[in-house]
Design a protein around this motif. Sequence first.
Motif, PDB file in Angstrom:
ATOM      1  N   UNK A  14      32.943  67.884 127.332  1.00 23.22           N
ATOM      2  CA  UNK A  14      33.262  66.580 126.760  1.00 23.22           C
ATOM      3  C   UNK A  14      33.676  66.682 125.292  1.00 23.22           C
ATOM      4  N   UNK A  15      33.111  67.653 124.578  1.00 17.89           N
ATOM      5  CA  UNK A  15      33.375  67.760 123.144  1.00 17.89           C
ATOM      6  C   UNK A  15      34.763  68.292 122.837  1.00 17.89           C
ATOM      7  N   UNK A  16      35.474  68.803 123.847  1.00 17.73           N
ATOM      8  CA  UNK A  16      36.784  69.396 123.603  1.00 17.73           C
ATOM      9  C   UNK A  16      37.888  68.356 123.549  1.00 17.73           C
ATOM     10  N   UNK A  17      37.600  67.129 123.974  1.00 19.21           N
ATOM     11  CA  UNK A  17      38.540  66.009 123.879  1.00 19.21           C
ATOM     12  C   UNK A  17      39.905  66.343 124.502  1.00 19.21           C
ATOM     13  N   UNK A  18      39.872  66.909 125.681  1.00 18.23           N
ATOM     14  CA  UNK A  18      41.105  67.207 126.397  1.00 18.23           C
ATOM     15  C   UNK A  18      41.074  66.490 127.743  1.00 18.23           C
ATOM     16  N   UNK A  19      42.238  66.262 128.345  1.00 16.11           N
ATOM     17  CA  UNK A  19      42.254  65.572 129.645  1.00 16.11           C
ATOM     18  C   UNK A  19      41.436  66.331 130.688  1.00 16.11           C
ATOM     19  N   UNK A  20      40.757  65.567 131.535  1.00 14.31           N
ATOM     20  CA  UNK A  20      39.941  66.179 132.578  1.00 14.31           C
ATOM     21  C   UNK A  20      40.833  66.812 133.640  1.00 14.31           C
ATOM     22  N   UNK A  21      40.454  67.986 134.063  1.00 16.01           N
ATOM     23  CA  UNK A  21      41.181  68.643 135.146  1.00 16.01           C
ATOM     24  C   UNK A  21      40.777  68.045 136.486  1.00 16.01           C
ATOM     25  N   UNK A  22      41.584  68.298 137.514  1.00 13.35           N
ATOM     26  CA  UNK A  22      41.257  67.796 138.851  1.00 13.35           C
ATOM     27  C   UNK A  22      39.938  68.378 139.357  1.00 13.35           C
ATOM     28  N   UNK A  23      39.684  69.649 139.035  1.00 18.81           N
ATOM     29  CA  UNK A  23      38.428  70.264 139.468  1.00 18.81           C
ATOM     30  C   UNK A  23      37.233  69.589 138.800  1.00 18.81           C
ATOM     31  N   UNK A  24      37.362  69.246 137.507  1.00 13.11           N
ATOM     32  CA  UNK A  24      36.259  68.598 136.815  1.00 13.11           C
ATOM     33  C   UNK A  24      36.015  67.193 137.363  1.00 13.11           C
ATOM     34  N   UNK A  25      37.092  66.461 137.633  1.00 12.94           N
ATOM     35  CA  UNK A  25      36.943  65.123 138.199  1.00 12.94           C
ATOM     36  C   UNK A  25      36.248  65.183 139.557  1.00 12.94           C
ATOM     37  N   UNK A  26      36.691  66.110 140.409  1.00 16.12           N
ATOM     38  CA  UNK A  26      36.095  66.221 141.741  1.00 16.12           C
ATOM     39  C   UNK A  26      34.633  66.637 141.656  1.00 16.12           C
ATOM     40  N   UNK A  27      34.330  67.624 140.810  1.00 15.08           N
ATOM     41  CA  UNK A  27      32.959  68.126 140.728  1.00 15.08           C
ATOM     42  C   UNK A  27      31.999  67.068 140.201  1.00 15.08           C
ATOM     43  N   UNK A  28      32.362  66.371 139.129  1.00 13.42           N
ATOM     44  CA  UNK A  28      31.443  65.385 138.532  1.00 13.42           C
ATOM     45  C   UNK A  28      31.236  64.193 139.456  1.00 13.42           C
ATOM     46  N   UNK A  29      32.301  63.714 140.073  1.00 15.71           N
ATOM     47  CA  UNK A  29      32.162  62.542 140.948  1.00 15.71           C
ATOM     48  C   UNK A  29      31.340  62.868 142.195  1.00 15.71           C
ATOM     49  N   UNK A  30      31.606  64.006 142.837  1.00 14.59           N
ATOM     50  CA  UNK A  30      30.851  64.349 144.047  1.00 14.59           C
ATOM     51  C   UNK A  30      29.411  64.687 143.697  1.00 14.59           C
ATOM     52  N   UNK A  31      29.188  65.314 142.526  1.00 13.51           N
ATOM     53  CA  UNK A  31      27.828  65.604 142.077  1.00 13.51           C
ATOM     54  C   UNK A  31      27.016  64.320 141.943  1.00 13.51           C
ATOM     55  N   UNK A  32      27.577  63.323 141.296  1.00 24.74           N
ATOM     56  CA  UNK A  32      26.850  62.064 141.113  1.00 24.74           C
ATOM     57  C   UNK A  32      26.735  61.286 142.418  1.00 24.74           C
ATOM     58  N   UNK A  33      27.692  61.462 143.328  1.00 25.30           N
ATOM     59  CA  UNK A  33      27.574  60.801 144.632  1.00 25.30           C
ATOM     60  C   UNK A  33      26.454  61.432 145.458  1.00 25.30           C
ATOM     61  N   UNK A  34      26.335  62.753 145.419  1.00 27.53           N
ATOM     62  CA  UNK A  34      25.250  63.415 146.142  1.00 27.53           C
ATOM     63  C   UNK A  34      23.891  63.041 145.551  1.00 27.53           C
TER      64      UNK A  34
END
Length: 578
Positions: A409-429
């Motif tokens: 988060x501290x790098x202030x760069x656009x989220x990659x598709x892998x990061x979007x998929x991992x964070x969303x599925x992690x919180x869904x589980x």
Amino acid sequence: MLLPYVLILAKMLLKYYAWYMARRSLALGSNPRLIVGYMEQLQDGVLNCTELVSEHVPPPLILMKEDTLLVEKQPHGYSLTRMNNNGLVTLDRVWQLNVTLKSGPTTQHKDLCLSFAMFKLLRCRFARYKVSEAIFAKANNFICHVLLEDSDDERVFGVIAHELSFLNDYYYTSLPVSYSKSWLPIVSTCISLLSIGYCLLVTNNFIMESQSSESEQITCSEFHCDPPYMPQGGSSLQFGALLFDQMSLSLLVALVVLVEAREIMSYICSNWTKVALTCHYVSHTSWQQSPVIRKCVGLLLRTRCKFMVHWEDKMNQSSILVLRPRRNLVALLRHLLHLPDQKKVPRPVKAAVVDAVRRYKRTGRQTNGATHMQLHVNNLLWTSQGTKGTADVILVCHVATSILEVRSRRQNKPLSNHEIAATHISQYCAYLDAYCPELLPDDAAWCRSLYKAVNKDAARVLRSDRVSPATPEAEDQQLVKLLSEQSKHHVLKDGAELGRLLTELPEGEEVAWKALAEFWSDTLVSVAAACDNIDEHAEAVARGGELVTLLWALLAHVGSVDDDTADAAATHGAPDAV
């Protein structure tokens, strides 16, 4: 004034007749028994199919007109006694028509018919029919080709979402029983139109009469009122206002009109109507040759209505490590009511889980992420502190994913598709563990107690020494240190250690996110395949659908659902109420 009572009685009798016919219908009440027997005959080659069935050509899955068949009862279902099925509308006929007729139903409505045929197959599972997967092998091969090999991810989700909407309508609404006879929706629509017309006519007459007469509600003449109550010099006493009558009548009429209009729209915009219209279009050559009918059919097939949408394309979210809670009113209400957050399913999540289904179909098991992930953390994930359950692994990896999210988060760069998929599925589980543990393969009570214990311990650690947002470059290291030293629960300690390994991965952060995206998508698919709890999936369908239920339905159609939990079901099936 008898007309409103006649309309009410007619609607009640029509509803009862529709329900009675649906109970006896082969297309609704007895459909699972017919589908099982039909698929057995199709598998054995008893039925005369004019087309060679392959993965590119759909098998003759039943859509409509089952009541035209002659059947006899068999131990495991119905058996067709006459092999001439010209009156039956099957999926292959719709597919062939779409290829040869440019003005016929579009590809989108071809997919809708596929969803309807899949819904009839899935109902056999909900009706507790224990049948061999070999019976559905031809259908599964075609569905695999259409949904997993020859389509995009949005199409996969759309087809399964429509299938679950048919399932929801069948079990939780009265809409399907209206299609037990083809003329019932037309008669019901006519009754609704008559009800709307009568209400509007009565309202108009009342307003016209009130404008042409006195505006008071009650007029008391001198012959009916005692002199003490009469005004001096007056011959009558007037009080009240017709405005109160007009307001109450207008509200009642508006309510009736809205209810009847909604019922009409439910017929016009319903997917059931679109499938029935497509089947009638296939069956009647005269419709196909008439430009006017083709235009009308195309117009009705293109109608959309938002209130008829069942699957809202959203996924619930929950998190244990909430470092920066939102301060808006909606977030506060959700926190007070203990409700999870809700987000639209991102496109990278759909792509990740569909790829995971493809991998699961090929290997028949979870891949547990990339090779480098296994080399670094496999022992920690699966073997530390004894044998772990699914909930343990989910929470450990959820904590690790949250730590890596803090770092990136501290790098202030656009989220990659892998990061979007991992964070969303992690919180869904994590949401499944907290709110819907019945959809996990572990014991539900144990999952709830584990989540509460871990969440309570995490809240204690963060309250004791909150991670400082003033030093973001060291925030992830500080969080790892806090969880490792001050947490009491082994899940938080293991999660912190795994998070440290991920942040220090020699291949880099993007490789770590790719590994996590594969791990989480494989885990979600494995959970969907392992949990064949029909009752819990039925409840999930009733409340709007869950992502894990959608994946379970998809896996059931490609032959990748574990059936161990269904062994207690009788082979002949359980009653399937209409």
